[in-house]
Design a protein around this motif. Structure first.
Motif, short mmCIF file in Angstrom:
data_model
loop_
_atom_site.label_atom_id
_atom_site.label_comp_id
_atom_site.label_asym_id
_atom_site.label_seq_id
_atom_site.Cartn_x
_atom_site.Cartn_y
_atom_site.Cartn_z
N PHE A 13 0.86 -1.18 0.00
CA PHE A 13 0.00 0.00 0.00
C PHE A 13 0.90 1.23 0.00
CE2 PHE A 13 -2.94 2.99 2.22
CZ PHE A 13 -3.88 3.06 1.22
N ALA A 14 1.09 1.79 -1.17
CA ALA A 14 2.08 2.85 -1.37
C ALA A 14 1.87 4.09 -0.49
CB ALA A 14 2.14 3.24 -2.85
N PRO A 15 0.64 4.59 -0.32
CA PRO A 15 0.50 5.77 0.55
C PRO A 15 0.96 5.53 1.99
CG PRO A 15 -1.43 5.55 -0.83
CD PRO A 15 -0.61 4.31 -1.02
N ALA A 16 0.81 4.32 2.48
CA ALA A 16 1.30 4.02 3.83
C ALA A 16 2.82 4.10 3.87
CB ALA A 16 0.83 2.64 4.26
N ALA A 17 3.48 3.73 2.79
CA ALA A 17 4.94 3.80 2.74
C ALA A 17 5.42 5.24 2.82
CB ALA A 17 5.44 3.15 1.46
N ILE A 18 4.66 6.15 2.27
CA ILE A 18 5.04 7.56 2.34
C ILE A 18 5.01 8.05 3.79
CG2 ILE A 18 4.37 9.91 1.67
CD1 ILE A 18 3.28 8.65 -0.94
N VAL A 19 3.95 7.74 4.49
CA VAL A 19 3.82 8.15 5.89
C VAL A 19 4.90 7.48 6.74
CG1 VAL A 19 2.32 8.09 7.91
CG2 VAL A 19 1.35 8.59 5.66
N LEU A 20 5.04 6.17 6.59
CA LEU A 20 6.03 5.44 7.38
C LEU A 20 7.45 5.87 7.05
CD1 LEU A 20 4.51 1.86 7.29
CD2 LEU A 20 4.63 3.40 9.25
N GLY A 21 7.70 6.21 5.79
CA GLY A 21 9.03 6.65 5.40
C GLY A 21 9.44 7.94 6.07
N HIS A 22 8.51 8.87 6.15
CA HIS A 22 8.83 10.13 6.82
C HIS A 22 9.00 9.92 8.32
CE1 HIS A 22 8.68 12.88 3.45
NE2 HIS A 22 7.59 12.25 3.02
N LEU A 23 8.19 9.05 8.90
CA LEU A 23 8.36 8.74 10.33
C LEU A 23 9.70 8.04 10.58
CD1 LEU A 23 4.79 7.49 11.29
CD2 LEU A 23 5.87 9.64 11.93
N ALA A 24 10.08 7.13 9.68
CA ALA A 24 11.35 6.41 9.84
C ALA A 24 12.53 7.37 9.73
CB ALA A 24 11.45 5.32 8.78
N ARG A 25 12.47 8.29 8.78
CA ARG A 25 13.58 9.24 8.64
C ARG A 25 13.72 10.12 9.87
NH1 ARG A 25 13.79 11.93 2.85
NH2 ARG A 25 15.80 12.55 3.67
N ARG A 26 12.59 10.52 10.45
CA ARG A 26 12.66 11.33 11.67
C ARG A 26 13.26 10.52 12.81
NH1 ARG A 26 7.26 13.29 14.25
NH2 ARG A 26 6.94 13.94 12.11
N GLN A 27 12.84 9.25 12.93
CA GLN A 27 13.37 8.39 13.98
C GLN A 27 14.87 8.15 13.79
OE1 GLN A 27 12.21 4.25 13.87
NE2 GLN A 27 11.91 4.26 16.10
N ILE A 28 15.29 7.94 12.57
CA ILE A 28 16.71 7.71 12.29
C ILE A 28 17.53 8.97 12.61
CG2 ILE A 28 18.36 7.34 10.41
CD1 ILE A 28 16.20 5.49 9.14
N ARG A 29 16.98 10.12 12.27
CA ARG A 29 17.67 11.38 12.55
C ARG A 29 17.83 11.60 14.06
NH1 ARG A 29 14.16 15.22 10.87
NH2 ARG A 29 14.08 14.20 8.85
N GLN A 30 16.79 11.24 14.83
CA GLN A 30 16.83 11.47 16.28
C GLN A 30 17.71 10.47 17.01
OE1 GLN A 30 12.70 11.38 17.39
NE2 GLN A 30 12.36 13.53 16.88
N THR A 31 17.66 9.20 16.58
CA THR A 31 18.38 8.16 17.32
C THR A 31 19.75 7.85 16.73
OG1 THR A 31 17.39 6.38 16.02
CG2 THR A 31 16.22 7.07 18.01
N GLY A 32 19.99 8.22 15.48
CA GLY A 32 21.25 7.91 14.84
C GLY A 32 21.36 6.46 14.40
N ALA A 33 20.23 5.78 14.31
CA ALA A 33 20.23 4.37 13.91
C ALA A 33 20.50 4.22 12.42
CB ALA A 33 18.87 3.75 14.26
N ASP A 34 20.73 2.99 12.01
CA ASP A 34 20.92 2.68 10.60
C ASP A 34 19.56 2.56 9.91
OD1 ASP A 34 23.64 2.60 10.87
OD2 ASP A 34 23.69 0.44 11.27
N GLY A 35 19.59 2.55 8.58
CA GLY A 35 18.36 2.34 7.84
C GLY A 35 17.96 3.50 6.96
N TRP A 36 18.84 4.47 6.83
CA TRP A 36 18.51 5.65 6.02
C TRP A 36 18.21 5.27 4.57
CZ3 TRP A 36 17.59 10.41 7.88
CH2 TRP A 36 17.44 11.43 6.96
N ALA A 37 19.00 4.36 4.00
CA ALA A 37 18.79 3.95 2.61
C ALA A 37 17.48 3.20 2.44
CB ALA A 37 19.96 3.08 2.14
N LEU A 38 17.12 2.36 3.40
CA LEU A 38 15.85 1.64 3.33
C LEU A 38 14.67 2.61 3.38
CD1 LEU A 38 16.45 -1.41 5.69
CD2 LEU A 38 16.26 -1.43 3.22
N ALA A 39 14.76 3.60 4.24
CA ALA A 39 13.69 4.59 4.33
C ALA A 39 13.59 5.40 3.05
CB ALA A 39 13.94 5.52 5.53
N ASP A 40 14.73 5.75 2.46
CA ASP A 40 14.72 6.51 1.21
C ASP A 40 14.11 5.69 0.07
OD1 ASP A 40 15.73 8.81 2.25
OD2 ASP A 40 17.78 8.48 1.55
#
Length: 73
Positions: A13-40
């Motif tokens: 479900f592509a629209p859900a990926a958009i929402v989750l992707g932005h949430l994932a990028r924010r989480q990665i930015r705050q925690t410094g975790a890996d996964g930036w490429a997957l979120a992109d």
């Protein structure tokens, strides 16, 4: 974790990926975790899937109107 879910939901479900992707990028930015490429990639595929889906819906609408004789000749 959200980055993996983003990429997986891009194929379901592509629209859900958009929402989750932005949430994932924010989480990665705050925690410094890996996964930036997957979120992109999840965001890219989510936006691409949404655009293709909208174009298909618009095309189907045009074909339906033309076949029903409601449009201009």
């Amino acid at each position: 974790m959200l980055a993996v879910l983003t990429l997986a939901s891009a194929f379901v479900f592509a629209p859900a990926a958009i929402v989750l992707g932005h949430l994932a990028r924010r989480q990665i930015r705050q925690t410094g975790a890996d996964g930036w490429a997957l979120a992109d990639w999840g965001l890219f595929l989510g936006y691409l899937g949404t655009i293709v889906g909208l174009l298909c819906c618009c095309g189907l609408l045009v074909v339906t109107i033309r076949s029903a004789g409601l449009g201009m000749p």
